[in-house]
Every structure is written in structure tokens, then in C-alpha cells.
Design an enzyme around this catalytic site. Structure first.
Site, short mmCIF file in Angstrom:
data_model
loop_
_atom_site.label_atom_id
_atom_site.label_comp_id
_atom_site.label_asym_id
_atom_site.label_seq_id
_atom_site.Cartn_x
_atom_site.Cartn_y
_atom_site.Cartn_z
N SER A 70 -2.28 19.49 -0.03
CA SER A 70 -1.34 19.24 1.07
C SER A 70 -1.44 20.33 2.12
O SER A 70 -1.49 20.04 3.33
CB SER A 70 0.10 19.18 0.54
OG SER A 70 0.22 18.16 -0.42
N ASN A 150 -6.42 7.72 -2.91
CA ASN A 150 -5.79 8.10 -4.18
C ASN A 150 -5.16 6.94 -4.91
O ASN A 150 -4.96 7.00 -6.11
CB ASN A 150 -4.76 9.21 -3.95
CG ASN A 150 -3.84 8.93 -2.79
OD1 ASN A 150 -4.28 8.71 -1.67
ND2 ASN A 150 -2.55 8.93 -3.05
N GLN A 178 -9.48 13.47 -3.81
CA GLN A 178 -9.81 12.58 -4.93
C GLN A 178 -11.31 12.53 -5.21
O GLN A 178 -11.73 12.03 -6.26
CB GLN A 178 -9.33 11.15 -4.63
CG GLN A 178 -7.83 10.98 -4.64
CD GLN A 178 -7.23 11.05 -6.03
OE1 GLN A 178 -7.87 10.71 -7.04
NE2 GLN A 178 -5.99 11.48 -6.12
N CYS A 323 4.19 10.24 -5.34
CA CYS A 323 5.16 10.63 -4.32
C CYS A 323 6.11 9.50 -3.98
O CYS A 323 7.25 9.74 -3.61
CB CYS A 323 4.45 11.06 -3.05
SG CYS A 323 2.84 11.75 -3.34
C1 LIG Z 1 -3.08 14.85 -4.68
C2 LIG Z 1 -3.53 14.59 -3.30
C3 LIG Z 1 -3.16 15.44 -2.24
C4 LIG Z 1 -2.19 16.58 -2.42
O1 LIG Z 1 -2.75 17.65 -3.12
P1 LIG Z 1 -1.75 18.75 -3.73
O2 LIG Z 1 -2.67 19.81 -4.27
O3 LIG Z 1 -0.97 18.07 -4.79
O4 LIG Z 1 -0.93 19.26 -2.60
C5 LIG Z 1 -3.65 15.17 -0.99
N1 LIG Z 1 -4.49 14.14 -0.77
C6 LIG Z 1 -4.87 13.31 -1.76
C7 LIG Z 1 -5.82 12.20 -1.47
C8 LIG Z 1 -4.41 13.50 -3.05
O5 LIG Z 1 -4.79 12.68 -4.03
#
Ligand SMILES: *Cc1c(COP(=O)(O)O)cnc(C)c1O
Length: 394
Positions: A70, A150, A178, A323
Site C-alpha cells: 500500500s 488480487n 500479486q 478489505c
Molecule cells: C495485498 C495487496 C496490496 C497491499 O499490500 P500490503 O503490503 O498489504 O499493504 C496492494 N496491491 C495488491 C494487488 C495486493 O494484493
């Protein structure tokens, strides 16, 4: 227990845990300190940077360690936006089914006067490169398209998109969270200017990730403070987490082809099995998808009830992104590929891991079939569909 939610997070590998614990015990110094204990931590940090860079075809100084995917997404997008504004470029291109870390950052920029074009991801969940080219304007400062989705696992033609952006002189960022360690990604070959990754999606710890930014791109600081990470990210570095991420990355990348072959076989077996359920449909392209991703819609049921009953049978799955679960809104990803609300509500994502077995897959097929049938047995929507009051969509 069958853990089939590897797209939400993965279990840390033995190597990653071992690396983390030994650093916590032995090399816990501050990398900015000049005495030996600090310098040892600094060495670990810089070795990790070299190895992370090598895994994606970048240069060590192009890697900025972050708190995860993020943060990397936020920093990449806000940096490109700030650079663009200096030249009067306020247009950004993305897609409707990006992760919220991307979409919410874009919403914030729109409120500040930026213009955002969200490209159609079509029914198969794939971006058409020509449509990226057509959307690029004189004032476009950034194209941000995820490498793999994702929820539905579709893999975008990022090399083609990257080549278009390079030709048009527009920055290209990809959320590769991912994809990294699951499918080959190379920032040089794929013409990627900025890339986001997160350790906990490839058997590393949570709260660690990285942003790769091509040299020459001036990053905007999200956190003010010390001069760590060449002034691009203040705060004492999470050395044990970074080293554990690197151990996981090397290990998982080393087995990428083998893992992909195993997972693709299981994935296809699971898809074939679930397809037999009447009025069901696979979400996203059947071939251009992550090796371990299966995502289905079943008409006439609620995804939440399906998840709870599968949990009772020891299967841990998801109805989409972690989420949004807990809210009643259907997934923005499923809506983006054209699923209507009623159908999108009945979704199930099973994301397999390297230790999933054929026996697990057979058990999942049997369980999902039984649970869907059971739920349909007392679903008012299903009754209306069966009596012809409502028309089937799938
Ligand atoms: C999990 C995910 C995120 C967020 O990553 P975090 O390390 O949990 O902040 C962002 N983009 C995608 C595509 C994800 O699967």
C-alpha cells in the site's frame, strides 16, 4: 484445515522466519550507527537491496524499502503526480479494478484537480494495450496498471503497456504485489518505471515491501524525518523484516517454475470441478491468470454464507478482497468485469498455495458443490429463479 486464501496473505517460510529471528537476536543495531554493530545491520540491509534488485532486474539504488504494498503504491502514484504537475500534466490512466491502495490514492488526486481515466478491463478481466495508447493525452503523467489482479488473478499485458508508455514518454507504474515471485517480472524487459511489491504475498513477513523506481525519477517523501533510503523514506529501517522478505523472495523465485506448474495443474482441476455446478461461472480469463487463482460466481447464493459453511468444513477462502469483506458492497473488481450485483454477491475466491494437494482440491470441489446446493435449497432468489419469476444470468 485447508488454507486457500494465499492472495490475502501467505504463511511465512521457514527460511524467512529463521532469518528474521537470527537478526532479531544478533544483528539488531541501527544501520545508521557508525560502530560495528550498526554497520553489520547496514551490510545486511545493502545485501538485501542488491538481492531484491537482482530478482526484478533493477539496480540496488532503485529499491526503496517500504512498509508494504500500500505504501509503495501511494508513493509511486503521488510522486508521478507531483512530477507531472510541474509540467502541467495532470492526467492519469489506470483501470477500474486496481487495488484500493491505487484507487483511493487516485480519488484523492481527483479532489486536488487531477483527471483520471479508468480503462475498461472487459469481461475477461484484461486490459487491451491499444486502449492504453488511445487514452494517452498530451497531459498524461502516469499510467498505473496492476500486473496481476488480487481477486480474479488475471495477468495484464504489462510488457506491451510498458512499451507504449516508454514510446509516449509517460511514466508507467505497476502494482506487482500479486505477481512478484509467482510469475516472471523484470522492470527492464517490461519497461516498468515504478513497481510495488509486498513481502507477505510471497511468504515473507507482513509490514514490509518495496518500491522500485527507475533512477532519475524523483520520489515524493510520504514520511518526513531522517535521510534513510537516500532521503526517500524516513525512519529507522526494519532490517529483520527486510532481510526476511529477501530470504522469502530468493526462495520463492528459485522455485517459481516448479510452483507454477504444480499450481496451474491444481487450479485447472479445481476450475473443471466447480464448472459442473449449474449456473456458475469462472471470473476472469481461464488462461491468462495467476497459477493459484480460482474465482467463481454462483447464482442464487450469498458469498458470505458460503464462506462460513466452508469454514465449518475446514476450508479457509474469501469472497474477494479481505478489505471489502465485512461490507455488503459487492466487489468492485467483479462489477468492473460486468457482473451484476446479485451475481457478484455470490462469489468465491480460492487462492491455492505451494503446499495445496490434489486431495485438498478434490475435497474443496466436493464441499463447494454440497454447500452451494444446500444454500440454494432455502434461498428466496434461487426459488424465484427456478420458478421463472426471475431470469437466470449465468
Ligand atoms: C495485498 C495487496 C496490496 C497491499 O499490500 P500490503 O503490503 O498489504 O499493504 C496492494 N496491491 C495488491 C494487488 C495486493 O494484493
Amino acid at each position: 484445515m485447508i488454507y486457500a486464501d494465499n492472495a490475502a496473505t501467505t504463511k511465512m517460510s521457514e527460511a524467512a522466519i529463521h532469518t528474521m529471528v537470527s537478526l532479531l537476536n544478533e544483528t539488531w543495531g541501527n544501520p545508521s550507527s557508525l560502530y560495528e554493530h550498526g554497520q553489520k545491520a547496514k551490510e545486511v540491509l545493502e545485501k538485501a537491496r542488491e538481492e531484491v534488485a537482482a530478482a526484478i532486474g533493477a539496480e540496488p539504488r532503485e529499491i526503496v524499502f517500504t512498509s508494504g504494498g500500500s505504501e509503495a503504491d501511494n508513493q509511486a502514484i503521488l510522486s508521478a503526480a507531483a512530477l507531472g504537475k510541474k509540467n502541467g500534466k495532470i492526467h492519469i490512466i489506470s483501470s477500474a479494478f486496481e487495488h484500493h491502495a491505487v484507487l483511493h490514492t487516485l480519488n484523492k488526486l481527483e479532489k486536488e484537480g487531477y483527471e483520471v481515466t479508468l480503462l475498461d478491463v472487459h469481461e475477461n478481466g484484461l486490459i487491451v494495450p491499444e486502449e492504453v495508447e488511445e487514452a494517452i493525452r498530451e497531459d498524461t503523467c502516469l499510467v498505473t496498471i496492476m500486473t496481476a489482479n488480487n481477486e480474479i488473478g488475471t495477468i495484464q499485458p504489462i510488457r506491451e503497456i510498458g512499451a507504449i508508455c516508454r514510446k509516449k514518454n509517460v511514466l508507467f507504474h505497476t502494482d506487482a504485489v500479486q505477481a512478484i515471485a509467482h510469475i516472471p517480472v523484470n522492470v527492464a524487459d517490461d519497461h516498468i518505471d515504478m513497481l510495488s511489491a509486498s513481502a507477505h504475498k510471497f511468504h515473507g513477513p507482513k509490514g514490509v515491501g518495496f518500491l522500485s523506481a527507475r533512477k532519475g525519477i524523483r520520489l515524493t517523501n510520504l514520511i518526513e524525518g531522517g535521510a534513510q533510503e537516500r532521503g526517500r523514506r524516513a525512519g529507522t529501517e526494519n532490517v529483520p523484516g527486510i532481510a526476511a522478505m529477501t530470504a522469502a523472495l530468493k526462495e520463492t523465485c528459485g522455485k517459481m517454475a516448479e510452483n507454477a506448474e504444480h499450481l496451474t495443474k491444481l487450479r485447472n482441476m479445481l476450475i473443471e470441478g466447480l464448472k459442473e455446478i449449474p449456473h456458475s461461472a469462472l471470473n476472469g480469463d481461464a488462461e491468462r491468470r495467476l497459477p493459484g487463482n480460482v474465482n467463481f460466481c454462483f447464482e442464487g447464493i450469498e458469498g458470505e454464507s458460503l464462506l462460513l459453511l466452508l469454514d465449518d468444513r475446514g476450508i479457509q477462502a474469501s469472497s474477494g478482497s479481505a478489505c471489502t469483506s465485512g461490507s455488503l458492497d459487492p466487489s468492485h473488481v467483479l462489477l468492473a468485469i460486468g457482473r451484476v450485483h446479485d451475481v457478484a454477491h455470490g462469489s468465491l475466491r480460492l487462492s491455492l498455495g505451494e503446499d495445496t494437494t490434489e486431495e485438498d482440491v478434490r475435497y474443496m470441489i466436493r464441499s463447494v458443490k454440497e454447500v452451494v446446493e444446500y444454500l440454494r435449497g432455502f434461498s428466496p432468489i434461487w426459488r424465484d429463479l427456478m420458478s421463472g419469476k426471475k431470469e437466470f444470468i449465468l
